[in-house]
Structure formats: C-alpha cells, structure tokens
Design a protein around this motif. Structure first.
Motif, PDB file in Angstrom:
ATOM      1  N   LEU A  18     -14.087 -61.224  43.700  1.00 45.82           N
ATOM      2  CA  LEU A  18     -14.076 -59.820  43.285  1.00 45.82           C
ATOM      3  C   LEU A  18     -12.996 -59.050  44.038  1.00 45.82           C
ATOM      4  O   LEU A  18     -12.244 -58.259  43.443  1.00 45.82           O
ATOM      5  CB  LEU A  18     -15.445 -59.192  43.539  1.00 45.82           C
ATOM      6  N   LEU A  19     -12.890 -59.286  45.357  1.00 46.35           N
ATOM      7  CA  LEU A  19     -11.851 -58.619  46.150  1.00 46.35           C
ATOM      8  C   LEU A  19     -10.463 -59.042  45.705  1.00 46.35           C
ATOM      9  O   LEU A  19      -9.541 -58.221  45.654  1.00 46.35           O
ATOM     10  CB  LEU A  19     -12.050 -58.921  47.642  1.00 46.35           C
ATOM     11  N   TRP A  20     -10.292 -60.311  45.365  1.00 48.85           N
ATOM     12  CA  TRP A  20      -8.993 -60.756  44.855  1.00 48.85           C
ATOM     13  C   TRP A  20      -8.680 -60.085  43.524  1.00 48.85           C
ATOM     14  O   TRP A  20      -7.528 -59.784  43.225  1.00 48.85           O
ATOM     15  CB  TRP A  20      -8.980 -62.284  44.708  1.00 48.85           C
ATOM     16  N   GLY A  21      -9.717 -59.851  42.719  1.00 46.12           N
ATOM     17  CA  GLY A  21      -9.514 -59.140  41.469  1.00 46.12           C
ATOM     18  C   GLY A  21      -9.078 -57.702  41.675  1.00 46.12           C
ATOM     19  O   GLY A  21      -8.350 -57.139  40.853  1.00 46.12           O
ATOM     20  N   ALA A  93      -2.393 -54.068  34.978  1.00 49.20           N
ATOM     21  CA  ALA A  93      -3.192 -55.008  35.766  1.00 49.20           C
ATOM     22  C   ALA A  93      -3.830 -56.078  34.884  1.00 49.20           C
ATOM     23  O   ALA A  93      -3.927 -57.249  35.275  1.00 49.20           O
ATOM     24  CB  ALA A  93      -4.262 -54.244  36.546  1.00 49.20           C
ATOM     25  N   SER A  94      -4.277 -55.704  33.695  1.00 49.44           N
ATOM     26  CA  SER A  94      -4.929 -56.667  32.800  1.00 49.44           C
ATOM     27  C   SER A  94      -3.963 -57.761  32.365  1.00 49.44           C
ATOM     28  O   SER A  94      -4.318 -58.946  32.329  1.00 49.44           O
ATOM     29  CB  SER A  94      -5.475 -55.943  31.561  1.00 49.44           C
ATOM     30  N   VAL A  95      -2.754 -57.379  32.021  1.00 45.17           N
ATOM     31  CA  VAL A  95      -1.743 -58.356  31.602  1.00 45.17           C
ATOM     32  C   VAL A  95      -1.408 -59.298  32.756  1.00 45.17           C
ATOM     33  O   VAL A  95      -1.342 -60.523  32.581  1.00 45.17           O
ATOM     34  CB  VAL A  95      -0.476 -57.636  31.097  1.00 45.17           C
ATOM     35  N   ALA A  96      -1.206 -58.746  33.952  1.00 46.79           N
ATOM     36  CA  ALA A  96      -0.869 -59.578  35.109  1.00 46.79           C
ATOM     37  C   ALA A  96      -1.998 -60.560  35.416  1.00 46.79           C
ATOM     38  O   ALA A  96      -1.743 -61.741  35.687  1.00 46.79           O
ATOM     39  CB  ALA A  96      -0.594 -58.694  36.323  1.00 46.79           C
ATOM     40  N   ALA A  97      -3.249 -60.092  35.371  1.00 52.70           N
ATOM     41  CA  ALA A  97      -4.391 -60.964  35.654  1.00 52.70           C
ATOM     42  C   ALA A  97      -4.522 -62.060  34.608  1.00 52.70           C
ATOM     43  O   ALA A  97      -4.849 -63.211  34.921  1.00 52.70           O
ATOM     44  CB  ALA A  97      -5.674 -60.134  35.715  1.00 52.70           C
ATOM     45  N   THR A  98      -4.271 -61.726  33.353  1.00 54.28           N
ATOM     46  CA  THR A  98      -4.337 -62.723  32.286  1.00 54.28           C
ATOM     47  C   THR A  98      -3.277 -63.797  32.479  1.00 54.28           C
ATOM     48  O   THR A  98      -3.541 -64.995  32.286  1.00 54.28           O
ATOM     49  CB  THR A  98      -4.147 -62.052  30.918  1.00 54.28           C
ATOM     50  N   THR A 251     -13.714 -69.192  41.292  1.00 57.26           N
ATOM     51  CA  THR A 251     -12.369 -68.643  41.456  1.00 57.26           C
ATOM     52  C   THR A 251     -11.736 -68.309  40.111  1.00 57.26           C
ATOM     53  O   THR A 251     -10.973 -67.347  39.998  1.00 57.26           O
ATOM     54  CB  THR A 251     -11.485 -69.641  42.228  1.00 57.26           C
ATOM     55  N   ASN A 252     -12.073 -69.077  39.088  1.00 57.52           N
ATOM     56  CA  ASN A 252     -11.534 -68.806  37.757  1.00 57.52           C
ATOM     57  C   ASN A 252     -12.028 -67.488  37.168  1.00 57.52           C
ATOM     58  O   ASN A 252     -11.519 -67.037  36.139  1.00 57.52           O
ATOM     59  CB  ASN A 252     -11.891 -69.952  36.800  1.00 57.52           C
ATOM     60  N   LEU A 253     -13.016 -66.864  37.825  1.00 56.17           N
ATOM     61  CA  LEU A 253     -13.504 -65.564  37.377  1.00 56.17           C
ATOM     62  C   LEU A 253     -12.587 -64.420  37.802  1.00 56.17           C
ATOM     63  O   LEU A 253     -12.786 -63.279  37.356  1.00 56.17           O
ATOM     64  CB  LEU A 253     -14.914 -65.304  37.930  1.00 56.17           C
ATOM     65  N   GLU A 254     -11.601 -64.700  38.650  1.00 53.58           N
ATOM     66  CA  GLU A 254     -10.751 -63.620  39.160  1.00 53.58           C
ATOM     67  C   GLU A 254     -10.122 -62.773  38.051  1.00 53.58           C
ATOM     68  O   GLU A 254     -10.210 -61.542  38.091  1.00 53.58           O
ATOM     69  CB  GLU A 254      -9.659 -64.186  40.073  1.00 53.58           C
ATOM     70  N   PRO A 255      -9.493 -63.381  37.026  1.00 51.91           N
ATOM     71  CA  PRO A 255      -8.943 -62.514  35.969  1.00 51.91           C
ATOM     72  C   PRO A 255     -10.003 -61.750  35.207  1.00 51.91           C
ATOM     73  O   PRO A 255      -9.747 -60.639  34.725  1.00 51.91           O
ATOM     74  CB  PRO A 255      -8.193 -63.505  35.063  1.00 51.91           C
ATOM     75  N   VAL A 256     -11.202 -62.315  35.091  1.00 52.94           N
ATOM     76  CA  VAL A 256     -12.294 -61.596  34.419  1.00 52.94           C
ATOM     77  C   VAL A 256     -12.635 -60.336  35.194  1.00 52.94           C
ATOM     78  O   VAL A 256     -12.742 -59.235  34.629  1.00 52.94           O
ATOM     79  CB  VAL A 256     -13.535 -62.500  34.282  1.00 52.94           C
ATOM     80  N   TYR A 257     -12.831 -60.484  36.501  1.00 52.00           N
ATOM     81  CA  TYR A 257     -13.127 -59.322  37.347  1.00 52.00           C
ATOM     82  C   TYR A 257     -12.003 -58.301  37.273  1.00 52.00           C
ATOM     83  O   TYR A 257     -12.237 -57.092  37.172  1.00 52.00           O
ATOM     84  CB  TYR A 257     -13.339 -59.759  38.798  1.00 52.00           C
ATOM     85  N   ALA A 258     -10.759 -58.778  37.343  1.00 51.79           N
ATOM     86  CA  ALA A 258      -9.606 -57.865  37.339  1.00 51.79           C
ATOM     87  C   ALA A 258      -9.535 -57.072  36.039  1.00 51.79           C
ATOM     88  O   ALA A 258      -9.298 -55.857  36.045  1.00 51.79           O
ATOM     89  CB  ALA A 258      -8.314 -58.647  37.570  1.00 51.79           C
ATOM     90  N   ILE A 259      -9.755 -57.742  34.910  1.00 56.40           N
ATOM     91  CA  ILE A 259      -9.679 -57.057  33.617  1.00 56.40           C
ATOM     92  C   ILE A 259     -10.812 -56.047  33.468  1.00 56.40           C
ATOM     93  O   ILE A 259     -10.606 -54.927  32.983  1.00 56.40           O
ATOM     94  CB  ILE A 259      -9.690 -58.094  32.476  1.00 56.40           C
ATOM     95  N   LEU A 260     -12.014 -56.420  33.886  1.00 58.80           N
ATOM     96  CA  LEU A 260     -13.148 -55.483  33.806  1.00 58.80           C
ATOM     97  C   LEU A 260     -12.918 -54.274  34.707  1.00 58.80           C
ATOM     98  O   LEU A 260     -13.207 -53.131  34.319  1.00 58.80           O
ATOM     99  CB  LEU A 260     -14.440 -56.203  34.190  1.00 58.80           C
ATOM    100  N   LEU A 261     -12.395 -54.515  35.909  1.00 60.59           N
ATOM    101  CA  LEU A 261     -12.102 -53.401  36.821  1.00 60.59           C
ATOM    102  C   LEU A 261     -10.992 -52.510  36.265  1.00 60.59           C
ATOM    103  O   LEU A 261     -11.026 -51.283  36.419  1.00 60.59           O
ATOM    104  CB  LEU A 261     -11.709 -53.947  38.200  1.00 60.59           C
ATOM    105  N   ALA A 262     -10.007 -53.130  35.611  1.00 58.78           N
ATOM    106  CA  ALA A 262      -8.919 -52.350  35.005  1.00 58.78           C
ATOM    107  C   ALA A 262      -9.446 -51.463  33.882  1.00 58.78           C
ATOM    108  O   ALA A 262      -8.983 -50.335  33.695  1.00 58.78           O
ATOM    109  CB  ALA A 262      -7.831 -53.285  34.489  1.00 58.78           C
TER     110      ALA A 262
END
Length: 306
Positions: A18-21, A93-98, A251-262
């Motif tokens: 989550l913090l990485w996201g 942020a969503s594009v970068a995380a994806t 760890t593969n959840l990182e982009p999921v967390y990042a997109i939801l936070l974005a």
C-alpha cells in the motif's frame, strides 16, 4: 492454518505494498519535475541510511567487485525511478502504475538470460496474454498521455533488468548496505547525467539543482521515509514468515492500490476511458498468473525480486 506470525507478516506486506502504491500519488502531488524529484528522494534515503553504523560496517566488508556490481544496479534503479516519475508527470499516476504492472512480463523474458537458465514457455505465454490489455490501455488514454505510456513501459523494462541482477547477487551483502550503495550510486548517476538529459531524454530534462519548497519538502520526506525505508524494513521482517509465492502475489497488488488511490485522491478516473480500465484488468489478470506459473514450475526461484 496460518499462525499469528504469518497473519502479522501478511498484514505487514500488504501495508508495504500500500505504501509503495502511495509513491505514485506523491509523485503527482510533488510539483518538482521528475529529475530533481528522484534525485532528492535518493539523496534523502541515503542520508537516512548513513546514520546507521550497520551500513558503514557492511560497506567496509565489501570487495571492489561487489561494490561495482551494486553501483551498476543502482544506476539502473535511478533510471527506473526517473522514467516512472516521468510517466507520472507526462500522463498520471494510474498510467504509470499500470505500466509497472508490465514488469513481470519483461522479467519472464529477461531473467532467464541474466540468470543463465532456460526459457520457460509458460512464462513467455504471459507476454502474449497481456498484449490485448496493452493495446486497450494505449487506446484508452488521451493522445497527450501516449508519451507517458511509452516512458512507463521503459520504466517497467528497467525494473525487470535491475530486479534480475539483484536476484543474481542476493545474499552477498547486508540488505541495508546494498540499498545505501545502490541509491548512492543512483544519486551520482543522475548528477552526472543531468547536463546531458536534453540530448538523451529531452522529455524528462530539467534543472537538477532545484530547492524544494515547504510543500514539496514535506512530501519528499514522506516519500523517502514512510514510502521507502519504512516498507523496506517491514518487508525484511515479513519475508521471514511468508513464502515467495505469497509475497509475489501481494506485491502484484501495488498497481491496484495505486490506481484506487489515484481515483480517490486525484480523481483520475475522469481523465481515462472504460477502455483503459478494461486493458488494466487484462494486464493485471496476466500479472497474477505469473506467480502461479512460477509455483507450478519445479525449479522455481526461492525468493521474490524486490
């Protein structure tokens, strides 16, 4: 049945991810261009690690060959962070995380070459699976963000390269010492590259010597301490009680967390189309197959790439 230690470790690794996201969100909120942003982040982390006697003891015990090896990896890490935050600035942020979710695909192709092991057809199939998702993502972003997608894909490629080298050299030195050495070398790399950036990467070129204002300074401290060193320390503890498969899956959840936070904090869902999010779903589906394929492989690697 999971023990209390396992459950605690699972919560810790989820918190780390989550913090990485959050790093992508902070990258968007910090007003500095990508180059000084990454330079300050690396410099602050190195300064914090320099306060630990353990780091200095570890450095004194390294031979020159290992120092050069880790320094080279640090240069790749610097370029990865530069292109990642470049994607955040050029798109969002969503594009970068994806784009970072593509890293396991590149790893499946690159790691066998670096680790000198045979290619696995199951892993190569992962690249084919996510191709429709990549096409949908590219078609689902505004024209002005397409460069950000390309830069983000380069960032994912760099993750695969330095992650594979890190995996090859794992266990040769104390993790905190390695982190300090790699990020120190990364800081030096960006310092030396900055004058040539208009020729090498004009889209990411900017002044390096930018003093952050109070707003950016506080966010940089959060990025360096709370989103870099804290999850690193927690992950080291959690890894003692979790399998490589579990860690990689979380760890593969990182982009999921990042997109939801974005979506929650930046409202980025208004900038992107449903086609983009369908592409994200396909990519993440392929990414979550990656640890499953590794688990099915008899000679699967013993640990994750951080």
């Amino acid at each position: 049945m999971p023990t209390n230690d396992t459950r605690k470790a699972l919560l810790q690794i989820h918190f780390c991810v989550l913090l990485w996201g959050v790093t992508a969100i902070l990258g968007k909120l910090i007003t500095l261009p990508a180059l000084p942003l990454v330079w300050w982040r690396m410099l602050l982390v190195v300064a914090m690690l320099a306060l630990l006697p353990r780091v200095w003891r570890g450095l004194s015990g390294l031979n020159p060959r290992l120092v050069l090896g880790y320094a080279g990896i640090g240069a790749l890490v610097a370029l990865h962070w530069l292109t990642f935050y470049g994607a955040v600035k050029l798109a969002n942020a969503s594009v970068a995380a994806t784009c970072i979710a593509l890293a396991p695909v590149f790893t499946a192709i690159i790691e066998p070459w670096i680790a000198r092991r045979p290619f696995q057809l199951r892993e190569l199939a992962l690249g084919v699976i996510v191709l429709p998702g990549v096409a949908l993502v590219v078609g689902g972003v505004p024209d002005g963000m397409r460069l950000g997608v390309a830069v983000g894909a380069v960032s994912a490629l760099l993750v695969a390269i330095f992650g594979s080298f890190n995996k090859r050299m794992v266990g040769h030195a104390d993790p905190l010492t390695v982190t300090a050495l790699e990020l120190g070398a990364g800081t030096l790399t960006l310092t030396l590259l900055a004058p040539a950036m208009p020729l090498l990467l004009p889209a990411l070129a900017s002044d390096l010597w930018v003093l952050p204002n109070l707003h950016d300074g506080l966010l940089l401290l959060a990025l360096s301490g709370l989103c870099t060193l804290l999850p690193f320390a927690l992950a080291l503890v959690a890894l003692k009680h979790l399998s490589a498969y579990t860690v990689q899956l979380v760890t593969n959840l990182e982009p999921v967390y990042a997109i939801l936070l974005a979506m929650l904090f930046l409202g980025e869902q208004h900038e992107l189309t449903p086609q983009f999010y369908l592409g994200v779903a396909i990519i993440l589906g392929g990414v979550f197959l990656h640890p499953l394929l590794n688990r099915l492989r008899p000679q699967a690697a013993a640990g994750p790439v951080a």
